[in-house]
Design a protein around this motif. Structure first.
Motif, mmCIF file in Angstrom:
data_model
loop_
_atom_site.group_PDB
_atom_site.id
_atom_site.type_symbol
_atom_site.label_atom_id
_atom_site.label_comp_id
_atom_site.label_asym_id
_atom_site.label_seq_id
_atom_site.Cartn_x
_atom_site.Cartn_y
_atom_site.Cartn_z
ATOM 1 N N LYS A 127 0.900 -1.379 0.074
ATOM 2 C CA LYS A 127 0.141 -0.026 -0.130
ATOM 3 C C LYS A 127 0.794 1.287 0.135
ATOM 4 O O LYS A 127 0.314 2.269 -0.101
ATOM 5 C CB LYS A 127 -0.755 0.081 1.369
ATOM 6 N N SER A 156 -7.996 -0.910 4.218
ATOM 7 C CA SER A 156 -8.430 -0.861 3.028
ATOM 8 C C SER A 156 -7.585 -1.325 1.703
ATOM 9 O O SER A 156 -6.233 -0.798 1.979
ATOM 10 C CB SER A 156 -9.146 0.465 2.254
ATOM 11 N N ASN A 206 -6.357 -0.129 -1.025
ATOM 12 C CA ASN A 206 -6.025 0.686 -1.929
ATOM 13 C C ASN A 206 -4.613 1.131 -1.871
ATOM 14 O O ASN A 206 -4.125 1.109 -0.702
ATOM 15 C CB ASN A 206 -7.159 1.807 -1.939
ATOM 16 N N SER A 240 -10.876 4.640 -1.468
ATOM 17 C CA SER A 240 -11.198 3.121 -0.959
ATOM 18 C C SER A 240 -11.777 2.359 -2.024
ATOM 19 O O SER A 240 -12.707 2.747 -2.837
ATOM 20 C CB SER A 240 -12.043 3.147 0.335
ATOM 21 N N HIS A 276 -6.756 12.827 2.564
ATOM 22 C CA HIS A 276 -7.025 11.165 2.470
ATOM 23 C C HIS A 276 -8.032 10.894 1.816
ATOM 24 O O HIS A 276 -8.992 11.865 1.419
ATOM 25 C CB HIS A 276 -7.190 10.438 3.958
HETATM 26 MG MG MG Z 1 -7.781 3.132 3.995
#
Ligand code: MG
Ligand code: AMP
Length: 338
Positions: A69, A155, A157, A163, A242
């Motif tokens: 990630k 998540s 991603n 997400s 984010h």
């Molecule tokens: Mg996340």
């Protein structure tokens, strides 16, 4: 010198392609569990968004999550278990936790609890607390049962990005960085879990999510709001920037004379004049915030793929799940301001 076999088109790229597993097929969930048990990374559906799962008590397997990630190491992971009784192995369920668990588990609620020593530091970022959830999604449940030990799963991603609510979103973001994707169809709630910290004197909200705060307060009374309370956030999903699309996002209406030929619009309900935009995503024709939450990330993914200059998001009312949706829109917009 080693030569690549003829049948491996694209073998020059060192990145492995994730194995695609259809959760409806016999043996798919067992195969996914086997990869996780061997220390691998598998994306899987939950009722919130797709998670990127690895063995939660194995620091090396968890380190691979951060690597895939490109997630900063100060961002702790949520542990997922199949049954409420399995939580006791990793954290301490005090009375408030038990009340919340009885009402909301299995489901989209994460509890931050005092941790037990078996939990690796990489999961908790060295904190004395651990975040735990018992997901309700049937595929997630069967996978967790088959793995048999806690699964760490943020998540699925790249860090800071939108997400994923479908297997296709996962494949586009991380397909060449993980071992497998277990496809169980679109996530049915579409927003991350609500996070409540029960380790202090009073319960505290760390992240607004798929369960509205009103629902939790109707059970516990007032809950302290600890979103954005420090520079090292208690829940780093709470970093100011984010959940962002690549396309710049503005949380506002365009000016009357703005050229909108390369602009997209994300709106709860369509209004007259919205056909001035190059693309419009309406989250719920009837203005239903639950339906809007379910569609939210997929709609932003679609707008992001259009190659627009800018996405305008029309602010929506901050009641119920509107709080969690606006929270994500503010963070996405704040990425644009950087
Ligand atoms: Mg996340
Ligand atoms: P993600 O699964 O990537 O959407 O993010 C999980 C969220 O849970 C992150 O914002 C984490 O910081 C938060 N979290 C995980 N463990 C803890 C913990 N021990 N205390 C507070 N927040 C946590």
């Amino acid at each position: 010198m080693v030569t690549a076999p003829n049948n491996t088109v694209g073998a020059s790229s060192r990145a492995p392609r994730a194995e695609l597993l259809d959760a409806r097929r016999d043996g798919a969930i067992e195969r996914a569990a086997q990869i996780i048990r061997a220390g691998g990374l598998v994306a899987f559906p939950t009722e919130t968004v797709y998670g990127l799962g690895a063995l939660g008590l194995d620091p090396l397997a968890c380190a691979r999550i951060f690597e895939a990630k490109r997630r900063p190491h100060f961002d702790p992971l949520i542990l997922h278990v199949a049954e409420v009784r399995a939580v006791d192995a990793v954290g301490h369920m005090q009375p408030t936790a038990i009340v919340l668990a009885e009402r909301f588990w299995p489901g989209p609620l994460t509890l931050v609890l005092p941790r037990h020593a078996v939990v690796p530091d990489i999961v908790t970022s060295g904190m004395q607390t651990v975040a735990v959830r018992v997901p309700a999604h049937p595929v997630a449940h069967r996978l967790l049962e088959a793995v048999g030990t806690p699964v760490a799963a943020p998540s699925a991603n790249p860090f800071g990005r939108l997400s994923p609510t479908t297997a296709e979103h996962v494949a586009a973001g991380l397909g060449d960085r993980i071992d497998a994707i277990l496809d169980g169809g679109p996530a049915d709630r579409g927003l991350e879990s609500t996070i409540i910290d029960v380790t202090g004197d009073a319960p505290a909200l760390l992240r607004a999510g798929a369960i509205a705060l009103e629902e939790i307060e109707s059970l516990l009374g007032r809950v302290i709001d600890r979103r954005l309370s420090s520079s090292r956030p208690a829940a780093p999903g709470q970093l100011e920037a984010h959940y962002a699309p690549r396309t710049p996002l503005l949380l506002s209406e365009p000016g009357a004379s703005t050229d909108l030929r390369a602009a997209g619009l994300l709106t709860l309900t369509r209004r007259e004049g919205d056909d001035r935009f190059a693309a419009v995503e309406e989250l719920s024709a009837s203005g239903d915030l639950c339906q809007a939450a379910v569609r939210f990330f997929a709609a932003l993914h679609r707008l992001d793929e259009r190659g627009l200059d800018v996405i305008y998001a029309r602010p929506l009312s901050e009641t119920g799940l509107g709080v969690a949706i606006m929270d994500r829109l503010r963070r996405a917009a704040s990425m644009t301001r950087r």
